[in-house]
Design a protein around this motif. Structure first.
Motif, short mmCIF file in Angstrom:
data_model
loop_
_atom_site.label_atom_id
_atom_site.label_comp_id
_atom_site.label_asym_id
_atom_site.label_seq_id
_atom_site.Cartn_x
_atom_site.Cartn_y
_atom_site.Cartn_z
N ILE A 60 -21.63 29.32 153.52
CA ILE A 60 -21.45 29.61 152.10
C ILE A 60 -22.75 30.14 151.50
O ILE A 60 -22.75 31.06 150.69
CB ILE A 60 -20.95 28.35 151.36
CG1 ILE A 60 -19.51 28.06 151.78
CG2 ILE A 60 -21.02 28.54 149.84
CD1 ILE A 60 -18.96 26.77 151.25
N GLY A 61 -23.89 29.57 151.93
CA GLY A 61 -25.17 30.06 151.44
C GLY A 61 -25.48 31.47 151.90
O GLY A 61 -26.27 32.18 151.28
N LEU A 62 -24.87 31.91 152.99
CA LEU A 62 -25.11 33.25 153.53
C LEU A 62 -24.04 34.25 153.11
O LEU A 62 -24.03 35.39 153.59
CB LEU A 62 -25.16 33.19 155.06
CG LEU A 62 -26.24 32.30 155.66
CD1 LEU A 62 -26.05 32.19 157.16
CD2 LEU A 62 -27.60 32.84 155.33
N LEU A 63 -23.13 33.85 152.24
CA LEU A 63 -21.99 34.69 151.90
C LEU A 63 -22.42 36.04 151.33
O LEU A 63 -21.86 37.07 151.71
CB LEU A 63 -21.09 33.96 150.91
CG LEU A 63 -19.72 34.55 150.66
CD1 LEU A 63 -18.95 34.66 151.97
CD2 LEU A 63 -18.95 33.71 149.68
N ALA A 64 -23.40 36.06 150.46
CA ALA A 64 -23.84 37.34 149.89
C ALA A 64 -24.37 38.27 150.98
O ALA A 64 -24.13 39.47 150.95
CB ALA A 64 -24.90 37.09 148.83
N MET A 65 -25.09 37.71 151.94
CA MET A 65 -25.63 38.52 153.01
C MET A 65 -24.52 39.03 153.94
O MET A 65 -24.60 40.13 154.49
CB MET A 65 -26.65 37.72 153.83
CG MET A 65 -27.41 38.58 154.81
SD MET A 65 -28.79 37.77 155.57
CE MET A 65 -28.03 36.42 156.42
N LEU A 66 -23.45 38.26 154.09
CA LEU A 66 -22.34 38.70 154.94
C LEU A 66 -21.55 39.82 154.29
O LEU A 66 -20.95 40.65 154.97
CB LEU A 66 -21.42 37.51 155.24
CG LEU A 66 -22.03 36.39 156.08
CD1 LEU A 66 -21.08 35.21 156.15
CD2 LEU A 66 -22.37 36.88 157.47
N ILE A 67 -21.52 39.87 152.96
CA ILE A 67 -20.78 40.91 152.24
C ILE A 67 -21.61 42.18 152.11
O ILE A 67 -21.08 43.28 151.99
CB ILE A 67 -20.37 40.38 150.85
CG1 ILE A 67 -19.35 39.25 151.02
CG2 ILE A 67 -19.79 41.47 149.98
CD1 ILE A 67 -19.02 38.53 149.75
N MET A 68 -22.92 42.06 152.16
CA MET A 68 -23.82 43.19 151.90
C MET A 68 -23.54 44.44 152.74
O MET A 68 -23.57 45.54 152.20
CB MET A 68 -25.26 42.74 152.09
CG MET A 68 -26.27 43.72 151.56
SD MET A 68 -26.11 44.02 149.79
CE MET A 68 -26.55 42.44 149.13
N PRO A 69 -23.28 44.37 154.06
CA PRO A 69 -23.06 45.61 154.82
C PRO A 69 -21.90 46.45 154.29
O PRO A 69 -21.98 47.68 154.26
CB PRO A 69 -22.77 45.12 156.23
CG PRO A 69 -23.45 43.80 156.31
CD PRO A 69 -23.33 43.21 154.94
N GLY A 70 -20.85 45.81 153.83
CA GLY A 70 -19.73 46.56 153.27
C GLY A 70 -20.09 47.25 151.97
O GLY A 70 -19.67 48.38 151.69
N VAL A 71 -20.89 46.59 151.16
CA VAL A 71 -21.32 47.18 149.90
C VAL A 71 -22.26 48.35 150.15
O VAL A 71 -22.15 49.40 149.51
CB VAL A 71 -22.01 46.10 149.02
CG1 VAL A 71 -22.59 46.71 147.76
CG2 VAL A 71 -21.03 45.00 148.67
N VAL A 72 -23.16 48.20 151.09
CA VAL A 72 -24.10 49.28 151.42
C VAL A 72 -23.34 50.47 152.01
O VAL A 72 -23.68 51.63 151.75
CB VAL A 72 -25.18 48.78 152.39
CG1 VAL A 72 -26.03 49.92 152.91
CG2 VAL A 72 -26.05 47.74 151.70
N GLY A 73 -22.30 50.21 152.76
CA GLY A 73 -21.53 51.28 153.38
C GLY A 73 -20.88 52.21 152.37
O GLY A 73 -20.60 53.38 152.69
N VAL A 74 -20.64 51.74 151.15
CA VAL A 74 -20.03 52.59 150.13
C VAL A 74 -20.92 53.78 149.82
O VAL A 74 -20.44 54.88 149.54
CB VAL A 74 -19.75 51.75 148.85
CG1 VAL A 74 -19.34 52.63 147.69
CG2 VAL A 74 -18.68 50.72 149.14
N PHE A 75 -22.23 53.59 149.88
CA PHE A 75 -23.14 54.69 149.56
C PHE A 75 -23.05 55.84 150.57
O PHE A 75 -23.38 56.96 150.24
CB PHE A 75 -24.58 54.18 149.47
CG PHE A 75 -24.80 53.31 148.28
CD1 PHE A 75 -24.86 53.86 147.01
CD2 PHE A 75 -24.92 51.94 148.42
CE1 PHE A 75 -25.05 53.06 145.90
CE2 PHE A 75 -25.10 51.13 147.32
CZ PHE A 75 -25.17 51.69 146.05
N PHE A 76 -22.59 55.56 151.77
CA PHE A 76 -22.47 56.62 152.77
C PHE A 76 -21.21 57.44 152.59
O PHE A 76 -21.09 58.52 153.18
CB PHE A 76 -22.52 56.02 154.18
CG PHE A 76 -23.86 55.43 154.52
CD1 PHE A 76 -24.96 56.25 154.71
CD2 PHE A 76 -24.01 54.06 154.62
CE1 PHE A 76 -26.20 55.71 154.99
CE2 PHE A 76 -25.24 53.52 154.92
CZ PHE A 76 -26.34 54.33 155.10
N VAL A 77 -20.25 56.96 151.83
CA VAL A 77 -19.02 57.70 151.57
C VAL A 77 -18.90 58.04 150.09
O VAL A 77 -17.81 58.27 149.58
CB VAL A 77 -17.78 56.93 152.06
CG1 VAL A 77 -17.76 56.81 153.56
CG2 VAL A 77 -17.69 55.58 151.40
#
Length: 125
Positions: A60-77
């Protein structure tokens, strides 16, 4: 040892979700299917809740870090979203509000009623 068993349970449900998605050619994320299977098993009291809780608490404490790659991927598309940013923004805001509202309603329904804060009246004898 409970932590290891809990991670094995979580990994097993993720793998079961992945298998179902591949075998049945479902248009749903394997993680979502695994979470639905986990929810069903917890409702049916299958598995050790203590082990799963021990493994999930650190995540649960790492949840933001686990979601981050998907959010960063938006910038590539981002080029594919050209001209559709209003729809994306409305979907994000609406989805977030619907998620928070649903969570609130489920929490209020599932939590026990709060004890009364009133103190009992003393009777004079």
């Amino acid at each position: 040892m409970a932590l290891l068993r809990g991670f094995l349970w979580l990994t097993g449900f993720w793998l079961a979700g992945e298998s179902l998605v591949v075998l049945l050619d479902l248009p749903i994320s394997a993680g979502v299917v695994g979470m639905l299977l986990l929810t069903a098993s917890l409702m049916l009291r299958i598995g050790r809740l203590e082990d799963i809780a021990a493994a999930s608490q650190p995540l649960i404490g790492l949840l933001a870090m686990l979601i981050m790659p998907g959010v960063v991927g938006v910038f590539f598309v981002a080029d594919e979203f050209a001209g559709q940013w209003l729809a994306v923004a409305v979907a994000l805001v609406g989805g977030t509000l619907a998620s928070v509202l649903t969570t609130l309603l489920l929490m209020r329904r599932c939590m026990p009623a709060a004890p009364s804060t009133e103190t009992p009246q003393e009777t004079s004898s």
